[in-house]
Design a protein around this motif. Sequence first.
Motif, PDB file in Angstrom:
ATOM      1  N   LYS A 193      47.797  50.529  31.995  1.00 33.38           N
ATOM      2  CA  LYS A 193      48.737  49.448  31.682  1.00 33.38           C
ATOM      3  C   LYS A 193      48.113  48.582  30.597  1.00 33.38           C
ATOM      4  CE  LYS A 193      51.178  49.250  36.090  1.00 33.38           C
ATOM      5  NZ  LYS A 193      51.528  48.443  37.281  1.00 33.38           N
ATOM      6  N   GLU A 241      44.895  51.836  36.785  1.00 35.32           N
ATOM      7  CA  GLU A 241      45.303  51.796  38.191  1.00 35.32           C
ATOM      8  C   GLU A 241      45.318  53.212  38.774  1.00 35.32           C
ATOM      9  OE1 GLU A 241      48.970  49.647  38.589  1.00 35.32           O
ATOM     10  OE2 GLU A 241      48.103  47.768  37.835  1.00 35.32           O
ATOM     11  N   ASN A 242      45.189  53.268  40.104  1.00 35.14           N
ATOM     12  CA  ASN A 242      45.199  54.544  40.828  1.00 35.14           C
ATOM     13  C   ASN A 242      44.213  55.536  40.192  1.00 35.14           C
ATOM     14  OD1 ASN A 242      46.088  56.216  42.911  1.00 35.14           O
ATOM     15  ND2 ASN A 242      47.573  57.227  41.589  1.00 35.14           N
ATOM     16  N   LYS A 257      41.250  60.492  36.086  1.00 33.42           N
ATOM     17  CA  LYS A 257      42.710  60.395  35.934  1.00 33.42           C
ATOM     18  C   LYS A 257      43.163  59.024  36.408  1.00 33.42           C
ATOM     19  CE  LYS A 257      43.847  65.227  35.900  1.00 33.42           C
ATOM     20  NZ  LYS A 257      44.950  66.170  36.018  1.00 33.42           N
ATOM     21  N   THR A 297      46.417  55.614  35.751  1.00 32.42           N
ATOM     22  CA  THR A 297      47.574  55.035  35.071  1.00 32.42           C
ATOM     23  C   THR A 297      47.071  53.877  34.214  1.00 32.42           C
ATOM     24  OG1 THR A 297      48.998  55.588  36.936  1.00 32.42           O
ATOM     25  CG2 THR A 297      49.808  53.915  35.395  1.00 32.42           C
ATOM     26  N   GLU A 343      55.030  48.241  33.234  1.00 31.10           N
ATOM     27  CA  GLU A 343      55.120  49.698  33.080  1.00 31.10           C
ATOM     28  C   GLU A 343      53.789  50.254  32.565  1.00 31.10           C
ATOM     29  OE1 GLU A 343      57.733  51.681  33.932  1.00 31.10           O
ATOM     30  OE2 GLU A 343      58.498  49.829  34.810  1.00 31.10           O
ATOM     31  N   GLY A 344      53.435  51.431  33.048  1.00 34.57           N
ATOM     32  CA  GLY A 344      52.212  52.081  32.583  1.00 34.57           C
ATOM     33  C   GLY A 344      52.464  53.537  32.259  1.00 34.57           C
ATOM     34  N   TYR A 345      51.431  54.246  31.845  1.00 30.93           N
ATOM     35  CA  TYR A 345      51.557  55.671  31.539  1.00 30.93           C
ATOM     36  C   TYR A 345      50.302  56.397  32.042  1.00 30.93           C
ATOM     37  CZ  TYR A 345      48.677  54.222  27.530  1.00 30.93           C
ATOM     38  OH  TYR A 345      47.685  53.674  26.733  1.00 30.93           O
ATOM     39  N   GLU A 346      50.493  57.679  32.369  1.00 33.90           N
ATOM     40  CA  GLU A 346      49.389  58.488  32.893  1.00 33.90           C
ATOM     41  C   GLU A 346      48.447  58.885  31.761  1.00 33.90           C
ATOM     42  OE1 GLU A 346      49.301  59.194  36.342  1.00 33.90           O
ATOM     43  OE2 GLU A 346      50.913  57.731  36.194  1.00 33.90           O
ATOM     44  N   ASP A 347      47.150  58.890  32.058  1.00 30.63           N
ATOM     45  CA  ASP A 347      46.173  59.336  31.058  1.00 30.63           C
ATOM     46  C   ASP A 347      44.977  59.932  31.787  1.00 30.63           C
ATOM     47  OD1 ASP A 347      45.122  59.881  28.591  1.00 30.63           O
ATOM     48  OD2 ASP A 347      44.934  57.790  27.937  1.00 30.63           O
ATOM     49  N   GLU A 348      44.098  60.579  31.023  1.00 26.81           N
ATOM     50  CA  GLU A 348      42.906  61.171  31.627  1.00 26.81           C
ATOM     51  C   GLU A 348      41.766  61.172  30.627  1.00 26.81           C
ATOM     52  OE1 GLU A 348      43.480  65.923  31.103  1.00 26.81           O
ATOM     53  OE2 GLU A 348      44.683  64.990  32.686  1.00 26.81           O
ATOM     54  N   CYS A 389      42.509  49.525  41.199  1.00 24.72           N
ATOM     55  CA  CYS A 389      42.680  48.842  39.914  1.00 24.72           C
ATOM     56  C   CYS A 389      41.326  48.603  39.253  1.00 24.72           C
ATOM     57  CB  CYS A 389      43.388  47.504  40.153  1.00 24.72           C
ATOM     58  SG  CYS A 389      43.711  46.594  38.626  1.00 24.72           S
TER      59      CYS A 389
END
Length: 249
Positions: free
Chosen positions: A109, A52-53, A105, A107, A121-126, A74
């Motif tokens: 999930k 996402e984003n 970059k 998020t 809930e998700g987490y930031e990744d790249e 998404c």
Amino acid sequence: MGLGPLFKSSNLPSELTESETEYMVRCIKHTFKDYLVFQFDCTNTLNDQQLENVTVQMESSEGFEVTCYVPAPCLKYNQPGTTYTCVQLPDDPTAVTSTFSNTLKFTVKDCDPNTGEADEEGYEDEYVLEDIDVTVADHMQKVLKPNFLASWEEVGDENEVEETYALGSKSISDAVKDIIGFLGMQPCERSDKIPEGKTSHSLYLAGVFRGGHDTLVRSKLILQDTVTMQITVRSSDLTVSEIISAAVG
């Protein structure tokens, strides 16, 4: 933000990821008078993740400034999405080429591969992508001039620039192919066709540079051990003539 009319888009997308990787990203460049818009077509190939984003962060050291990102909201498994990065061109009119480093970059999930249902809930990744080159050809449209000599005289020598370069090419035909590729201009008078065994040749090219500047190139090529080129550029703008004459050398 007003970009103005589209000047040109790249013919073929650039692949920014290896095939068979978890994310697939390709880029198409759109050129405007004062901006470049990079369109990133993205696919998430992992069935246990939803992204996402999603944006592509771009960095360059040559004065090109990122002005905004348009995220892909998404990316579900195997469903393509598009994100855009808008870059303002430098104030210096001769600064037209650059290399950008790019990072995807987003998020993450985690999701159920069977139902596609994602966690709340998700987490930031790249994910690091391949570099993108912006070249002189990205600022040039091809234009066919049926009578090159008449067009050459019409533009006149007011903004003419002439340079001589030793090229790395091993043959006239290789040199012609390289010059056309670098400049993104249209060969005229069938001058891109080289008879076998020729050791000298004249190449005629025509185009319109970003901003609407008619541009013509006469390139005289001589093959000894390598190719020597005398390039003469005429344009409605002196800066454009200087940019084009320096591009191949």
